[in-house]
Write a protein that holds these residues in place. Structure first.
Motif, PDB file in Angstrom:
ATOM      1  N   THR A 282     111.393  55.391 126.706  1.00 39.77           N
ATOM      2  CA  THR A 282     110.807  56.699 126.406  1.00 39.77           C
ATOM      3  C   THR A 282     109.459  56.550 125.708  1.00 39.77           C
ATOM      4  O   THR A 282     108.477  57.217 126.073  1.00 39.77           O
TER       5      THR A 282
ATOM      6  N   VAL B 230     116.814  52.890 126.302  1.00 38.72           N
ATOM      7  CA  VAL B 230     116.323  54.227 126.658  1.00 38.72           C
ATOM      8  C   VAL B 230     115.236  54.668 125.678  1.00 38.72           C
ATOM      9  O   VAL B 230     114.218  55.243 126.087  1.00 38.72           O
TER      10      VAL B 230
ATOM     11  N   MET C 128     109.269  57.301 137.180  1.00 40.18           N
ATOM     12  CA  MET C 128     110.383  57.612 136.275  1.00 40.18           C
ATOM     13  C   MET C 128     111.472  58.409 136.986  1.00 40.18           C
ATOM     14  O   MET C 128     112.654  58.185 136.758  1.00 40.18           O
TER      15      MET C 128
ATOM     16  N   VAL D 220     115.276  56.980 137.120  1.00 37.62           N
ATOM     17  CA  VAL D 220     116.411  57.751 136.593  1.00 37.62           C
ATOM     18  C   VAL D 220     117.402  58.076 137.709  1.00 37.62           C
ATOM     19  O   VAL D 220     118.616  57.954 137.526  1.00 37.62           O
ATOM     20  N   THR D 221     116.892  58.439 138.869  1.00 35.82           N
ATOM     21  CA  THR D 221     117.776  58.743 139.995  1.00 35.82           C
ATOM     22  C   THR D 221     118.587  57.510 140.397  1.00 35.82           C
ATOM     23  O   THR D 221     119.804  57.600 140.613  1.00 35.82           O
TER      24      THR D 221
ATOM     25  N   VAL E 153     121.283  56.753 137.596  1.00 32.59           N
ATOM     26  CA  VAL E 153     122.364  57.738 137.468  1.00 32.59           C
ATOM     27  C   VAL E 153     123.204  57.843 138.740  1.00 32.59           C
ATOM     28  O   VAL E 153     124.427  57.808 138.694  1.00 32.59           O
TER      29      VAL E 153
ATOM     30  N   LYS F 155     115.283  49.449 141.549  1.00 25.42           N
ATOM     31  CA  LYS F 155     114.828  49.898 140.228  1.00 25.42           C
ATOM     32  C   LYS F 155     113.855  48.889 139.635  1.00 25.42           C
ATOM     33  O   LYS F 155     112.802  49.261 139.110  1.00 25.42           O
TER      34      LYS F 155
END
Length: 140
Positions: free
Chosen positions: A15, A11, A128, A132-133, A136, A84
């Protein structure tokens, strides 16, 4: 290394990579050939240096750690993961185009920035959000 540490490092690397991509994307979309040739050459050199020294290695580290997480976590056959990875490949390709444009921007007589790169900040953010969706929610 513990799985949770791999996640944390992954992560963090992502970032830094995405932050660097956004800086390059915004700078490239804001400047045209005339502006870049005589104006912010110092800023372009600084961003280009940051890109080579920080953003690019962060992308490589994100890929290495991400693939390690896939294998250690047994995520290989998940459909959400395939989606992804497709988005990550697209972001990686966009990053390659951004890095090249960043290097070429101050060169006199070069062609103007492509229309695609003018929308690159939006593409980075959309990518992004999708990643992330998927991670998660794991919708499928």
């Amino acid at each position: 290394m513990d799985y949770i540490w791999l996640i944390g490092l992954h992560v963090a690397a992502v970032t830094v990579w995405i932050g660097g991509m956004l800086v390059a994307a915004v700078l490239i979309s804001a400047l045209d050939a005339e502006t870049a040739a005589d104006g912010p050459a110092r800023i372009l050199r600084a961003v280009s240096r940051w890109d080579r020294r920080v953003t690019s290695p962060a992308m490589g580290l994100a890929w290495i750690l991400g693939l390690t997480l896939v294998f250690q976590g047994g995520w290989g056959a998940e459909p959400w993961l395939a989606t992804k990875i497709a988005v990550v490949v697209a972001l990686s390709a966009l990053y390659g185009r951004l890095a090249r444009a960043l290097r070429q921007l101050p060169e006199p007589g070069r062609p103007p920035v492509s229309g695609l790169l003018r929308f690159s900040p939006l593409a980075v953010i959309a990518g992004m959000i999708a990643i992330v969706t998927l991670v998660v929610v794991k919708p499928y």
